[in-house]
Design an enzyme around this catalytic site. Structure first.
Site, mmCIF file in Angstrom:
data_model
loop_
_atom_site.group_PDB
_atom_site.id
_atom_site.type_symbol
_atom_site.label_atom_id
_atom_site.label_comp_id
_atom_site.label_asym_id
_atom_site.label_seq_id
_atom_site.Cartn_x
_atom_site.Cartn_y
_atom_site.Cartn_z
ATOM 1 N N THR A 42 3.631 43.466 10.919
ATOM 2 C CA THR A 42 4.837 43.024 11.422
ATOM 3 C C THR A 42 5.645 43.628 10.267
ATOM 4 O OG1 THR A 42 4.236 41.002 10.184
ATOM 5 C CG2 THR A 42 4.089 40.810 12.261
ATOM 6 N N VAL A 44 8.728 42.628 8.223
ATOM 7 C CA VAL A 44 9.033 42.070 7.137
ATOM 8 C C VAL A 44 7.911 41.937 6.032
ATOM 9 C CG1 VAL A 44 9.896 39.991 5.777
ATOM 10 C CG2 VAL A 44 10.889 40.568 7.978
ATOM 11 N N CYS A 45 6.422 41.656 6.510
ATOM 12 C CA CYS A 45 5.373 41.508 5.724
ATOM 13 C C CYS A 45 5.212 42.946 5.120
ATOM 14 C CB CYS A 45 4.364 41.256 6.571
ATOM 15 S SG CYS A 45 4.580 39.324 7.562
ATOM 16 N N THR A 46 5.156 44.115 6.183
ATOM 17 C CA THR A 46 4.933 45.317 5.624
ATOM 18 C C THR A 46 5.641 45.729 4.600
ATOM 19 O OG1 THR A 46 4.391 45.989 7.914
ATOM 20 C CG2 THR A 46 5.095 47.580 6.523
ATOM 21 N N LEU A 49 4.326 43.335 1.245
ATOM 22 C CA LEU A 49 2.970 43.863 0.653
ATOM 23 C C LEU A 49 3.296 45.201 0.016
ATOM 24 C CD1 LEU A 49 2.054 41.428 2.280
ATOM 25 C CD2 LEU A 49 -0.189 42.550 2.304
#
Ligand code: BEZ
Length: 210
Positions: A42, A44-46, A49
């Site tokens: 996804t 935003v998560c990319t 992290l």
């Protein structure tokens, strides 16, 4: 039961991209940021992290280990890690828990059913070297977190653990600090030398070294 500030962070063992993590043993004698994200692959998560990976030297400087979590399986984490490296320019340098059985998500109340029935929200727990929970944050899936803010809070916590000080709104490393109300003016002079008394309850002092 809800986890609250000052509680001992619940211990667990769970699989991760760097092998099984026995949480308290894995933290060791330092601090930890445990944070969940809704799902692998996804956008935003990319970015989140990748950002945490790029801040490794900042977390290291403060003695803090980072540990991510989502309810995706290990094989997805491993595949997605390659995308993070490719798109964010930094290889992951901390483990992602594969919490497909929701063991840790449930323990830390990271699934908020009225937001999403199955995915974790963006939870953050800062845990100190005594395994005590020092900060809890919850962000929605649509808003990526500001990890400079997480570092700022760690700076404030580590400073105020070793000095009778608090930090004001928007404080950042190097700014003036606030003398806690329990310290008398006499003690403040002994501890800090000169300080500024704006009001009897509002006294400021330059940030001490160390
Ligand atoms: C994201 O990381 O982009 C995301 C994940 C879940 C819902 C919405 C956005």
């Amino acid at each position: 039961m809800a986890i609250r500030l000052g509680d001992t962070a619940p211990d667990f063992t769970q699989d991760s991209t760097e092998g099984p993590v026995s949480f308290h043993d894995w933290i060791g004698s330092g601090w930890c940021v445990l944070f969940s994200h809704p799902a692998d692959f996804t956008p935003v998560c990319t970015t989140e992290l990748g950002r945490v990976a790029s801040l490794k030297s900042e977390f290291d400087k403060r003695g803090v280990k980072c540990l991510a979590l989502s309810v995706d399986p290990l094989e997805d984490h491993n595949k997605w890690s390659r995308d993070i490296e490719e798109t964010q320019g930094t290889a992951l340098n901390f483990p992602i828990l594969a919490d497909a059985d929701r063991k840790v998500s449930d323990l830390y109340d990271m699934i908020h059913p009225n937001a999403d029935n199955t995915l974790t929200v963006r939870s953050v727990f800062i845990i100190d070297s005594n395994k005590k929970v020092r900060l809890i944050l919850t962000y929605p899936a649509s808003t990526g977190r500001n990890f400079d803010e997480i570092l700022r809070v760690i700076d404030s916590l580590q400073l105020t653990d070793s000095h009778k000080l608090a930090t004001p709104a928007d404080w950042k490393e190097g700014d003036d600090c606030i003398i806690v109300p329990a310290v008398s003016n006499e003690e403040a002079a002994e501890l800090f030398g000169e300080f500024t008394e704006v009001k009897p309850y509002l006294r400021t002092v330059p940030q001490p070294a160390g």
